[in-house]
Scaffold this motif. Structure first.
Motif, PDB file in Angstrom:
ATOM      1  N   LEU A  37     -19.331 -71.312  39.167  1.00  0.00           N
ATOM      2  CA  LEU A  37     -20.743 -71.676  39.119  1.00  0.00           C
ATOM      3  C   LEU A  37     -20.977 -72.444  37.824  1.00  0.00           C
TER       4      LEU A  37
ATOM      5  N   ILE B 173     -29.856 -69.744  40.665  1.00  0.00           N
ATOM      6  CA  ILE B 173     -29.800 -68.350  41.123  1.00  0.00           C
ATOM      7  C   ILE B 173     -30.872 -67.516  40.429  1.00  0.00           C
ATOM      8  N   ASN B 174     -31.027 -67.740  39.140  1.00  0.00           N
ATOM      9  CA  ASN B 174     -32.040 -66.966  38.410  1.00  0.00           C
ATOM     10  C   ASN B 174     -33.456 -67.310  38.877  1.00  0.00           C
TER      11      ASN B 174
ATOM     12  N   LEU C 280     -21.263 -62.583  41.418  1.00  0.00           N
ATOM     13  CA  LEU C 280     -21.766 -62.960  40.094  1.00  0.00           C
ATOM     14  C   LEU C 280     -21.023 -62.207  38.995  1.00  0.00           C
TER      15      LEU C 280
ATOM     16  N   ASP D 138     -26.164 -74.152  38.675  1.00  0.00           N
ATOM     17  CA  ASP D 138     -26.114 -73.113  39.715  1.00  0.00           C
ATOM     18  C   ASP D 138     -26.714 -71.804  39.191  1.00  0.00           C
ATOM     19  N   ARG D 139     -26.342 -71.463  37.959  1.00  0.00           N
ATOM     20  CA  ARG D 139     -26.822 -70.190  37.406  1.00  0.00           C
ATOM     21  C   ARG D 139     -28.340 -70.204  37.229  1.00  0.00           C
ATOM     22  N   GLN D 140     -28.861 -71.339  36.780  1.00  0.00           N
ATOM     23  CA  GLN D 140     -30.325 -71.442  36.652  1.00  0.00           C
ATOM     24  C   GLN D 140     -30.986 -71.334  38.023  1.00  0.00           C
TER      25      GLN D 140
ATOM     26  N   ALA E  36     -27.643 -64.321  36.499  1.00  0.00           N
ATOM     27  CA  ALA E  36     -26.392 -65.004  36.850  1.00  0.00           C
ATOM     28  C   ALA E  36     -25.748 -65.568  35.591  1.00  0.00           C
TER      29      ALA E  36
ATOM     30  N   ALA F 225     -23.761 -74.394  35.041  1.00  0.00           N
ATOM     31  CA  ALA F 225     -25.005 -73.934  34.403  1.00  0.00           C
ATOM     32  C   ALA F 225     -26.203 -74.143  35.330  1.00  0.00           C
TER      33      ALA F 225
END
Lengths: 161, 149
Positions: B3, B11-12, A64, B7-9, B149, B5
């Protein structure tokens, strides 16, 4: 709390991960010869008792972009440790914060705080803030950057039998 | 890998506790405006790429009557790789990191019984001929687990 054989079977079946299917509890139930409601009830009970902290993802910090991962360690005067440890633990960038025993003479540190950042400059900036908070109660400090993840699997129960 | 947007959501949001409901991924899929299947495919890809090292229950050995202990070893460079193999072979080693310090190997033991910590540490000492320093937690000030993320 003690876990019984059914809990144990559920833990063994999920310690590597939860099935990535739309109805994972039903999938586990089928695998274990239970019903879905029982699996969900057992999970809920283990969550309530603290055996399970949460069902969630463990991200890899490096992937990350958090390439600077430092275990900062501090030698804080014992009489101020609880008050100061609570303050350090509340900082938004500290992800784990513990009191641990010193191993004198080589290891004088009694407070551990993990700091993650996208660069060592960023981590050092945060470390300077912690230094300021600890003030006169701080006697020595160091930081140990991780250079490699050697293993990350989480808890594994021993096989019985 | 890159990643996006979503993917980042994912992960969070997956760092929150997954609910105990029959279709636990459905609420997040709805929130993201994608299908459950698409969400699960993305989670699988994140697992395969190593962005997520794991997805599942986090167990607390102490709450089961066991114990955790942070341990450290000073391992000579020429013996490092062989020592990694020996240490990691123990199922009780939950994670292990190489760090820049004289104490250069730091790992966590998770055992089903409190005695398991000392037994495992002794076994590693016997196998490697090196001291295992034990740093059990005395007080927990915070455990955050979130990474944005």
């Amino acid at each position: 709390m003690s876990i019984d054989d059914t809990d144990r079977a559920i833990i063994e079946a999920t310690q590597a991960g939860l099935p990535l299917v739309p109805a994972p509890y039903a999938a586990l139930a089928e695998q274990l010869g239970l019903d879905e409601a029982t699996v969900m009830t057992r999970f809920e009970a283990m969550k309530d008792s603290g055996v399970i902290r949460r069902i969630a993802a463990a991200p890899n910090h490096y992937k990350l972009g958090m390439t600077a991962n430092g275990m900062s360690v501090w030698d804080v005067e014992d009489e101020h440790l609880t008050a100061l440890g609570t303050k350090i633990g509340a900082l938004p960038y500290v992800t784990h914060c513990y009191e641990r025993p010193r191993a004198l003479p080589a290891w004088p540190y009694n407070l551990f705080a993990m700091i993650h950042g996208s660069s060592s400059d960023e981590v050092e900036e945060k470390r300077a803030e912690i230094t300021a908070i600890l003030g006169d109660a701080l006697r020595a400090k160091d930081i140990l950057y991780s250079t490699r993840i050697l293993k990350k699997t989480g808890l594994r129960l021993r096989k019985r039998g | 890998m890159t990643l996006d947007a979503i993917d980042r959501q994912i992960i969070n949001r997956l760092q929150d506790d997954l609910p105990r409901i029959s279709r636990p991924f459905a609420p997040l899929a709805d929130e993201l405006g994608i299908s459950e299947e698409a969400l699960l495919e993305r989670i699988k890809t994140l697992r395969e790429n190593g962005v997520l090292t794991r997805f599942g229950p986090f167990f607390d050995a102490a709450a089961m009557g066991g114990a955790f202990c942070l341990c450290a070893m000073e391992v000579p460079a020429e013996k490092f790789e062989a020592t990694v193999t020996k240490v990691n072979a123990h199922d009780e080693v939950a994670h292990n990191y190489e760090r820049e310090h004289q104490l250069n190997m730091w790992f966590v033991l998770a055992c089903e019984t409190p005695e398991g910590i000392a037994q495992t540490a002794e076994a590693i000492e016997a196998e490697t001929g090196m001291k295992v320093h034990q740093f059990p937690k005395l007080q927990e000030f915070y455990i955050g687990f979130r990474v944005a993320a």
